[in-house]
Design a protein around this motif. Structure first.
Motif, PDB file in Angstrom:
ATOM      1  N   THR A 129       3.925 -43.587  21.668  1.00  0.00           N
ATOM      2  CA  THR A 129       3.788 -42.606  20.603  1.00  0.00           C
ATOM      3  C   THR A 129       3.061 -43.229  19.416  1.00  0.00           C
ATOM      4  O   THR A 129       3.368 -44.357  19.040  1.00  0.00           O
ATOM      5  N   PRO A 130       2.120 -42.507  18.803  1.00  0.00           N
ATOM      6  CA  PRO A 130       1.469 -43.040  17.601  1.00  0.00           C
ATOM      7  C   PRO A 130       2.508 -43.306  16.503  1.00  0.00           C
ATOM      8  O   PRO A 130       3.643 -42.828  16.586  1.00  0.00           O
ATOM      9  N   PRO A 131       2.127 -44.049  15.445  1.00  0.00           N
ATOM     10  CA  PRO A 131       3.085 -44.336  14.373  1.00  0.00           C
ATOM     11  C   PRO A 131       3.797 -43.065  13.893  1.00  0.00           C
ATOM     12  O   PRO A 131       3.171 -42.023  13.690  1.00  0.00           O
ATOM     13  N   HIS A 132       5.117 -43.182  13.750  1.00  0.00           N
ATOM     14  CA  HIS A 132       5.954 -42.035  13.419  1.00  0.00           C
ATOM     15  C   HIS A 132       7.220 -42.488  12.709  1.00  0.00           C
ATOM     16  O   HIS A 132       7.461 -43.677  12.529  1.00  0.00           O
ATOM     17  N   ARG A 133       8.041 -41.530  12.339  1.00  0.00           N
ATOM     18  CA  ARG A 133       9.369 -41.819  11.788  1.00  0.00           C
ATOM     19  C   ARG A 133      10.349 -40.775  12.293  1.00  0.00           C
ATOM     20  O   ARG A 133       9.957 -39.716  12.758  1.00  0.00           O
ATOM     21  N   HIS A 134      11.628 -41.118  12.182  1.00  0.00           N
ATOM     22  CA  HIS A 134      12.722 -40.215  12.558  1.00  0.00           C
ATOM     23  C   HIS A 134      13.560 -39.943  11.314  1.00  0.00           C
ATOM     24  O   HIS A 134      13.639 -40.774  10.410  1.00  0.00           O
ATOM     25  N   THR A 135      14.236 -38.785  11.274  1.00  0.00           N
ATOM     26  CA  THR A 135      15.045 -38.448  10.097  1.00  0.00           C
ATOM     27  C   THR A 135      16.397 -39.146  10.089  1.00  0.00           C
ATOM     28  O   THR A 135      17.054 -39.205   9.056  1.00  0.00           O
ATOM     29  N   GLY A 136      16.804 -39.661  11.210  1.00  0.00           N
ATOM     30  CA  GLY A 136      18.079 -40.376  11.300  1.00  0.00           C
ATOM     31  C   GLY A 136      17.935 -41.558  12.227  1.00  0.00           C
ATOM     32  O   GLY A 136      16.863 -41.810  12.777  1.00  0.00           O
ATOM     33  N   PRO A 137      19.008 -42.310  12.418  1.00  0.00           N
ATOM     34  CA  PRO A 137      18.933 -43.502  13.260  1.00  0.00           C
ATOM     35  C   PRO A 137      18.667 -43.166  14.725  1.00  0.00           C
ATOM     36  O   PRO A 137      18.974 -42.079  15.197  1.00  0.00           O
ATOM     37  N   ALA A 138      18.068 -44.142  15.412  1.00  0.00           N
ATOM     38  CA  ALA A 138      17.769 -44.015  16.842  1.00  0.00           C
ATOM     39  C   ALA A 138      18.221 -45.292  17.542  1.00  0.00           C
ATOM     40  O   ALA A 138      18.008 -46.391  17.032  1.00  0.00           O
ATOM     41  N   ALA A 147      18.295 -35.001  11.151  1.00  0.00           N
ATOM     42  CA  ALA A 147      18.715 -34.184  10.013  1.00  0.00           C
ATOM     43  C   ALA A 147      18.516 -32.709  10.364  1.00  0.00           C
ATOM     44  O   ALA A 147      17.559 -32.346  11.057  1.00  0.00           O
ATOM     45  N   PRO A 148      19.419 -31.836   9.895  1.00  0.00           N
ATOM     46  CA  PRO A 148      19.299 -30.421  10.235  1.00  0.00           C
ATOM     47  C   PRO A 148      17.984 -29.822   9.730  1.00  0.00           C
ATOM     48  O   PRO A 148      17.519 -30.134   8.642  1.00  0.00           O
ATOM     49  N   GLY A 149      17.381 -28.993  10.568  1.00  0.00           N
ATOM     50  CA  GLY A 149      16.152 -28.316  10.195  1.00  0.00           C
ATOM     51  C   GLY A 149      14.917 -29.195  10.174  1.00  0.00           C
ATOM     52  O   GLY A 149      13.839 -28.757   9.783  1.00  0.00           O
ATOM     53  N   LYS A 150      15.039 -30.444  10.582  1.00  0.00           N
ATOM     54  CA  LYS A 150      13.911 -31.383  10.594  1.00  0.00           C
ATOM     55  C   LYS A 150      13.526 -31.679  12.040  1.00  0.00           C
ATOM     56  O   LYS A 150      14.371 -31.669  12.932  1.00  0.00           O
ATOM     57  N   PRO A 151      12.256 -32.007  12.273  1.00  0.00           N
ATOM     58  CA  PRO A 151      11.874 -32.387  13.631  1.00  0.00           C
ATOM     59  C   PRO A 151      12.438 -33.761  13.990  1.00  0.00           C
ATOM     60  O   PRO A 151      12.707 -34.579  13.110  1.00  0.00           O
ATOM     61  N   MET A 152      12.615 -33.996  15.267  1.00  0.00           N
ATOM     62  CA  MET A 152      13.134 -35.272  15.752  1.00  0.00           C
ATOM     63  C   MET A 152      12.185 -36.406  15.410  1.00  0.00           C
ATOM     64  O   MET A 152      12.588 -37.509  15.122  1.00  0.00           O
TER      65      MET A 152
END
Length: 128
Positions: A35-44, A101-106
């Motif tokens: 996957t290209p550089p990205h971020r997540h809204t919570g821990p993985a 996070a609710p309402g946010k993309p993974m």
């Protein structure tokens, strides 16, 4: 004897209020960049099932995570630069459990402009 073995214990954790969780299976063919550089809204939290994953978070050096090993990322503002297959001769497979996070993309991709602005936060690149 116990049937459970602790593979990773990550601290501190920030879990977004009202978070949801999901577990995904990622399968990359040999040499896949991931996957290209990205971020997540919570821990993985990840576990490599097969092969080797090239893993890099903002501020940490690139590393190879092999089958049977784990990785984690805190989520939030931290950029996840790499999660591709480290081998060109074999596939890799890994499981990732993420809290979102609710309402946010993974997952949210990071654009070139932001990557340039945050380049000073990336660990030095390996010399080939």
């Amino acid at each position: 004897m116990t049937a459970a073995t602790v593979l990773q214990d990550a601290k501190p954790l920030h879990i977004p209020e009202g978070a949801s969780g999901m577990t995904i299976l990622v399968e990359w063919p040999p040499g896949a960049a991931g996957t290209p550089p990205h971020r997540h809204t919570g821990p993985a939290f990840g576990y490599v099932i097969e092969g080797e994953v090239r893993f890099e978070l903002e501020g940490e050096p690139e590393r190879i995570v092999k089958a049977g090993e784990t990785f984690w990322e805190p989520g939030g503002d931290v950029i996840h630069y790499q999660d591709g297959n480290a081998r060109t001769d074999a596939p890799c497979r890994f499981l990732v459990t993420m809290l979102c996070a609710p309402g946010k993309p993974m997952l949210t991709l990071v654009d070139e402009e932001e990557l340039a602005q945050r380049a000073h936060l990336r660990a030095p690149r390996p010399v080939n």
